[in-house]
Design a protein around this motif. Sequence first.
Motif, PDB file in Angstrom:
ATOM      1  N   LYS A 129     -74.099 -62.131 155.562  1.00  0.00           N
ATOM      2  CA  LYS A 129     -73.510 -62.012 154.241  1.00  0.00           C
ATOM      3  C   LYS A 129     -72.787 -60.665 154.136  1.00  0.00           C
ATOM      4  CE  LYS A 129     -75.189 -65.795 152.284  1.00  0.00           C
ATOM      5  NZ  LYS A 129     -74.330 -66.859 151.716  1.00  0.00           N
ATOM      6  N   VAL A 130     -71.720 -60.666 153.335  1.00  0.00           N
ATOM      7  CA  VAL A 130     -70.894 -59.464 153.191  1.00  0.00           C
ATOM      8  C   VAL A 130     -70.690 -59.170 151.711  1.00  0.00           C
ATOM      9  CG1 VAL A 130     -68.676 -58.373 153.690  1.00  0.00           C
ATOM     10  CG2 VAL A 130     -69.687 -59.972 155.341  1.00  0.00           C
ATOM     11  N   VAL A 131     -70.938 -57.923 151.331  1.00  0.00           N
ATOM     12  CA  VAL A 131     -70.752 -57.477 149.948  1.00  0.00           C
ATOM     13  C   VAL A 131     -69.717 -56.357 149.932  1.00  0.00           C
ATOM     14  CG1 VAL A 131     -71.843 -56.465 147.905  1.00  0.00           C
ATOM     15  CG2 VAL A 131     -73.112 -58.099 149.317  1.00  0.00           C
ATOM     16  N   ALA A 132     -68.634 -56.564 149.194  1.00  0.00           N
ATOM     17  CA  ALA A 132     -67.609 -55.532 149.039  1.00  0.00           C
ATOM     18  C   ALA A 132     -67.889 -54.711 147.789  1.00  0.00           C
ATOM     19  CB  ALA A 132     -66.229 -56.179 148.930  1.00  0.00           C
ATOM     20  N   ILE A 133     -67.475 -53.447 147.801  1.00  0.00           N
ATOM     21  CA  ILE A 133     -67.635 -52.561 146.646  1.00  0.00           C
ATOM     22  C   ILE A 133     -66.277 -51.986 146.275  1.00  0.00           C
ATOM     23  CG2 ILE A 133     -68.713 -50.461 145.731  1.00  0.00           C
ATOM     24  CD1 ILE A 133     -71.001 -50.866 147.675  1.00  0.00           C
ATOM     25  N   GLY A 134     -65.819 -52.256 145.074  1.00  0.00           N
ATOM     26  CA  GLY A 134     -64.588 -51.660 144.582  1.00  0.00           C
ATOM     27  C   GLY A 134     -64.841 -50.247 144.096  1.00  0.00           C
ATOM     28  N   THR A 135     -63.987 -49.313 144.506  1.00  0.00           N
ATOM     29  CA  THR A 135     -64.191 -47.904 144.139  1.00  0.00           C
ATOM     30  C   THR A 135     -63.116 -47.379 143.191  1.00  0.00           C
ATOM     31  OG1 THR A 135     -63.045 -47.163 146.139  1.00  0.00           O
ATOM     32  CG2 THR A 135     -65.437 -47.396 146.268  1.00  0.00           C
ATOM     33  N   ASP A 136     -62.316 -48.291 142.628  1.00  0.00           N
ATOM     34  CA  ASP A 136     -61.334 -47.926 141.611  1.00  0.00           C
ATOM     35  C   ASP A 136     -61.447 -48.910 140.452  1.00  0.00           C
ATOM     36  OD1 ASP A 136     -59.599 -45.652 142.663  1.00  0.00           O
ATOM     37  OD2 ASP A 136     -59.523 -47.061 144.340  1.00  0.00           O
ATOM     38  N   TYR A 137     -61.018 -48.463 139.276  1.00  0.00           N
ATOM     39  CA  TYR A 137     -61.184 -49.261 138.061  1.00  0.00           C
ATOM     40  C   TYR A 137     -60.008 -50.224 137.882  1.00  0.00           C
ATOM     41  CZ  TYR A 137     -65.178 -46.356 137.061  1.00  0.00           C
ATOM     42  OH  TYR A 137     -66.413 -45.739 137.143  1.00  0.00           O
ATOM     43  N   VAL A 152     -68.875 -56.142 144.287  1.00  0.00           N
ATOM     44  CA  VAL A 152     -69.381 -55.237 143.251  1.00  0.00           C
ATOM     45  C   VAL A 152     -68.179 -54.542 142.631  1.00  0.00           C
ATOM     46  CG1 VAL A 152     -70.761 -53.189 142.766  1.00  0.00           C
ATOM     47  CG2 VAL A 152     -71.588 -54.891 144.412  1.00  0.00           C
ATOM     48  N   ILE A 153     -68.031 -54.652 141.312  1.00  0.00           N
ATOM     49  CA  ILE A 153     -66.895 -54.042 140.634  1.00  0.00           C
ATOM     50  C   ILE A 153     -67.403 -52.985 139.655  1.00  0.00           C
ATOM     51  CG2 ILE A 153     -65.466 -56.065 140.974  1.00  0.00           C
ATOM     52  CD1 ILE A 153     -65.929 -56.807 138.044  1.00  0.00           C
ATOM     53  N   LYS A 171     -68.608 -64.590 142.156  1.00  0.00           N
ATOM     54  CA  LYS A 171     -68.815 -63.584 143.200  1.00  0.00           C
ATOM     55  C   LYS A 171     -68.801 -62.159 142.654  1.00  0.00           C
ATOM     56  CE  LYS A 171     -66.960 -66.013 147.268  1.00  0.00           C
ATOM     57  NZ  LYS A 171     -66.069 -65.864 148.439  1.00  0.00           N
ATOM     58  N   LEU A 172     -68.452 -61.975 141.383  1.00  0.00           N
ATOM     59  CA  LEU A 172     -68.242 -60.638 140.825  1.00  0.00           C
ATOM     60  C   LEU A 172     -69.531 -60.083 140.220  1.00  0.00           C
ATOM     61  CD1 LEU A 172     -64.780 -61.285 139.133  1.00  0.00           C
ATOM     62  CD2 LEU A 172     -65.231 -60.207 141.344  1.00  0.00           C
ATOM     63  N   LEU A 173     -69.885 -58.879 140.642  1.00  0.00           N
ATOM     64  CA  LEU A 173     -71.106 -58.211 140.197  1.00  0.00           C
ATOM     65  C   LEU A 173     -70.733 -56.866 139.569  1.00  0.00           C
ATOM     66  CD1 LEU A 173     -73.098 -58.790 143.503  1.00  0.00           C
ATOM     67  CD2 LEU A 173     -73.351 -60.123 141.409  1.00  0.00           C
ATOM     68  N   PRO A 174     -70.737 -56.738 138.265  1.00  0.00           N
ATOM     69  CA  PRO A 174     -70.326 -55.476 137.622  1.00  0.00           C
ATOM     70  C   PRO A 174     -71.447 -54.436 137.582  1.00  0.00           C
ATOM     71  CG  PRO A 174     -70.779 -57.116 135.954  1.00  0.00           C
ATOM     72  CD  PRO A 174     -70.958 -57.807 137.270  1.00  0.00           C
ATOM     73  N   TYR A 175     -71.911 -54.024 138.749  1.00  0.00           N
ATOM     74  CA  TYR A 175     -73.002 -53.065 138.844  1.00  0.00           C
ATOM     75  C   TYR A 175     -72.524 -51.616 138.778  1.00  0.00           C
ATOM     76  CZ  TYR A 175     -76.064 -56.919 140.317  1.00  0.00           C
ATOM     77  OH  TYR A 175     -76.798 -58.085 140.372  1.00  0.00           O
ATOM     78  N   GLY A 176     -71.216 -51.391 138.933  1.00  0.00           N
ATOM     79  CA  GLY A 176     -70.698 -50.030 138.875  1.00  0.00           C
ATOM     80  C   GLY A 176     -70.457 -49.446 140.257  1.00  0.00           C
ATOM     81  N   ILE A 177     -69.910 -48.240 140.269  1.00  0.00           N
ATOM     82  CA  ILE A 177     -69.642 -47.517 141.520  1.00  0.00           C
ATOM     83  C   ILE A 177     -70.866 -46.673 141.868  1.00  0.00           C
ATOM     84  CG2 ILE A 177     -68.187 -45.791 142.646  1.00  0.00           C
ATOM     85  CD1 ILE A 177     -65.902 -46.644 140.827  1.00  0.00           C
ATOM     86  N   PRO A 178     -71.418 -46.835 143.073  1.00  0.00           N
ATOM     87  CA  PRO A 178     -72.611 -46.058 143.422  1.00  0.00           C
ATOM     88  C   PRO A 178     -72.297 -44.582 143.631  1.00  0.00           C
ATOM     89  CG  PRO A 178     -71.851 -47.322 145.317  1.00  0.00           C
ATOM     90  CD  PRO A 178     -70.999 -47.749 144.151  1.00  0.00           C
ATOM     91  N   VAL A 179     -73.150 -43.732 143.101  1.00  0.00           N
ATOM     92  CA  VAL A 179     -73.047 -42.284 143.331  1.00  0.00           C
ATOM     93  C   VAL A 179     -74.374 -41.804 143.898  1.00  0.00           C
ATOM     94  CG1 VAL A 179     -71.372 -41.976 141.479  1.00  0.00           C
ATOM     95  CG2 VAL A 179     -73.798 -41.671 140.979  1.00  0.00           C
TER      96      VAL A 179
END
Length: 383
Positions: A129-137, A152-153, A171-179
């Motif tokens: 399985k593959v999970v992408a993370i968006g790092t811009d709004y 993850v958006i 498929k969209l998960l609005p969990y935020g950008i990880p810091v």
Amino acid sequence: MKILILSCNTGEGHNSAGKALMEYARSQGDEAELVDIMSLAGERISRLVGGGYVSVVKHTPAFFSLLYRIGGLVSSSRRKSPVYYANTLLAGRLKKYLDEHPCDVIVTPHLFPAETITYMKKKKMLPWKVVAIGTDYTCIPFWDETDCDHYVIPHASLIDEFAGKGIPREKLLPYGIPVKPAFSKPGKKPVARAICRIPEDAKVCLIMSGSMGFGKVNLLVAQLLTKLAPDEYIIVICGNNQRLRKIMHTAFGRHPQIRILGYTEHISAYMDACDVIFTKPGGLTSTEAAVKGIPIIHTKPIPGCEEKNLAFFTGHGMSVTGRGLGELIRCGQSLLHDRERQEEIRRKQRETLPKDAAANIWRFLRELTGETVSPDLPPDARS
């Protein structure tokens, strides 16, 4: 659980998001590794791709803006771009790496690995399985031609934009950008000022030019210095741009109200120590500052996704900005002395941004791989 995080050295933001997740996963006893996908083709290729991107953005921003706009026009979920086909060339090398270093799940905070992975999935070369993370709004060009299992958006309000580009809503998960944990909550200002050797009663402007030293920082500092009261100070973090740091030291190094730093591991402490921060609207730095509760003055964006980041932050009341340098400085000076406005921005930041993104993503990965999780997953914010 073993997590492989695939990134690319075109700016530090993608890597920072990956490192944040890696650090959190390791703190929970899981294995996590961050790999620059371009390094699989050799360090020379990695430097060429990363350096080429930085060079174009820094020296020909108008050309980069044009490329971004063209990308937005041709980007489609129905056809593949030259970007996709270029990244398919790494499929064999990534397959070999995965054969030698198997994992349980793959995470990518960068478009390029997502393109490679999409090709590998199509050719049945990838069982995980593959999970992408968006790092811009915003949904950047070419995300829509990738095929990851989940995305993850940064915020729930972006679901319609991503779905409108052809990425399935489910498929969209609005969990935020990880810091990283160091940025995940405000620190104590007196403690931070003691660490950073800053007078406790001073008013402090922190200026960050990004990991590569973008922006006309010297002009901003020169004009801001003319407005400083005796109890006001400037801290400038130049990132990895040694040339900028040398210029700044030559011009302002002896001024008693300014401190000039290069790359530092103590950005979190400097953020806690400051009253306001001037920074370009990069997705990661802006998120780190907002999660920490630092009032933000956004400087001129790099054309493209940073313009969208700026619109998101100012639109949600999480930052202020100015059209020209003079207006930018007036905004900063006004905010520096307006405690009520500072608190209003902090309130908007607390209300707007998802909290504990790294923890929530990690919990989702545990669920995705069939691992047990002690805390319950956060309520599903998908729509």
